[in-house]
Scaffold this motif. Structure first.
Motif, PDB file in Angstrom:
ATOM      1  N   UNK A  43      59.098   3.465  58.280  1.00  0.00           N
ATOM      2  CA  UNK A  43      57.832   2.783  57.988  1.00  0.00           C
ATOM      3  C   UNK A  43      58.015   1.788  56.844  1.00  0.00           C
ATOM      4  N   UNK A  44      58.763   2.179  55.829  1.00  0.00           N
ATOM      5  CA  UNK A  44      59.009   1.278  54.695  1.00  0.00           C
ATOM      6  C   UNK A  44      59.803   0.055  55.145  1.00  0.00           C
ATOM      7  N   UNK A  45      60.767   0.264  56.010  1.00  0.00           N
ATOM      8  CA  UNK A  45      61.576  -0.854  56.506  1.00  0.00           C
ATOM      9  C   UNK A  45      60.731  -1.847  57.300  1.00  0.00           C
ATOM     10  N   UNK A  46      59.655  -1.355  57.912  1.00  0.00           N
ATOM     11  CA  UNK A  46      58.761  -2.223  58.688  1.00  0.00           C
ATOM     12  C   UNK A  46      57.617  -2.767  57.836  1.00  0.00           C
ATOM     13  N   UNK A  47      57.597  -2.409  56.553  1.00  0.00           N
ATOM     14  CA  UNK A  47      56.536  -2.875  55.666  1.00  0.00           C
ATOM     15  C   UNK A  47      55.247  -2.087  55.778  1.00  0.00           C
ATOM     16  N   UNK A  48      55.296  -0.912  56.434  1.00  0.00           N
ATOM     17  CA  UNK A  48      54.091  -0.112  56.649  1.00  0.00           C
ATOM     18  C   UNK A  48      53.925   1.016  55.630  1.00  0.00           C
ATOM     19  N   UNK A  49      54.896   1.212  54.763  1.00  0.00           N
ATOM     20  CA  UNK A  49      54.812   2.265  53.741  1.00  0.00           C
ATOM     21  C   UNK A  49      55.121   1.648  52.383  1.00  0.00           C
ATOM     22  N   UNK A  50      54.238   1.886  51.455  1.00  0.00           N
ATOM     23  CA  UNK A  50      54.409   1.335  50.110  1.00  0.00           C
ATOM     24  C   UNK A  50      55.440   2.139  49.327  1.00  0.00           C
ATOM     25  N   UNK A  51      55.864   1.577  48.223  1.00  0.00           N
ATOM     26  CA  UNK A  51      56.789   2.310  47.351  1.00  0.00           C
ATOM     27  C   UNK A  51      56.118   3.550  46.780  1.00  0.00           C
ATOM     28  N   UNK A  52      54.798   3.499  46.596  1.00  0.00           N
ATOM     29  CA  UNK A  52      54.072   4.678  46.104  1.00  0.00           C
ATOM     30  C   UNK A  52      54.101   5.803  47.134  1.00  0.00           C
ATOM     31  N   UNK A  53      53.937   5.469  48.400  1.00  0.00           N
ATOM     32  CA  UNK A  53      54.009   6.478  49.456  1.00  0.00           C
ATOM     33  C   UNK A  53      55.417   7.044  49.554  1.00  0.00           C
TER      34      UNK A  53
END
Length: 124
Positions: free
Chosen positions: A53-63
């Motif tokens: 999800x992070x790689x796709x921009x769907x998860x923030x660094x906080x998550x």
């Protein structure tokens, strides 16, 4: 602020790990550490989902800090895996020890790859 996210995730992950392990082990009459196996593979899947999800921009660094570092860090346990594997070998259950090593590594990596793939499919 970041350290609070890690702590919050760990506050959930550590008891979840303990309770899951106890619940699973109480249902199995086997020397194999199914509880630890389950939490470790589950943690790999969750971390794979978050990473994808992070790689796709769907998860923030906080998550990522809350769930990846905090929750998964407290949920999964390399030390218990190592200890239980050593105990299996020491008590004459060498085949179970080898199965624990091979199964944990294979299933854990597989779960992480599945998590990343699912996240990429959902958020691409």
């Amino acid at each position: 602020m970041n350290w609070l996210l890690v702590i919050a995730g760990a506050v959930v992950g550590a008891p979840l790990r303990y309770l899951t392990d106890r619940a699973v082990q109480s249902r199995h009459d086997s020397v194999f550490p199914w509880g630890t196996f389950l939490v470790n593979v589950s943690g790999c899947l969750i971390l794979g989902l978050i990473t994808g999800a992070a790689a796709q921009g769907a998860a923030s660094s906080h998550l990522q800090l809350l769930l990846g570092t905090g929750l998964c860090g407290a949920l999964t346990t390399y030390s218990t895996f190592s200890y239980e594997t050593l105990r299996l070998a020491e008590t004459g259950a060498g085949l179970y020890a080898v199965a624990n090593i091979a199964g944990s590594v294979t299933a854990g990596l597989g779960a992480a790859f599945v998590g990343v793939s699912v996240a990429q499919g959902v958020w691409s």
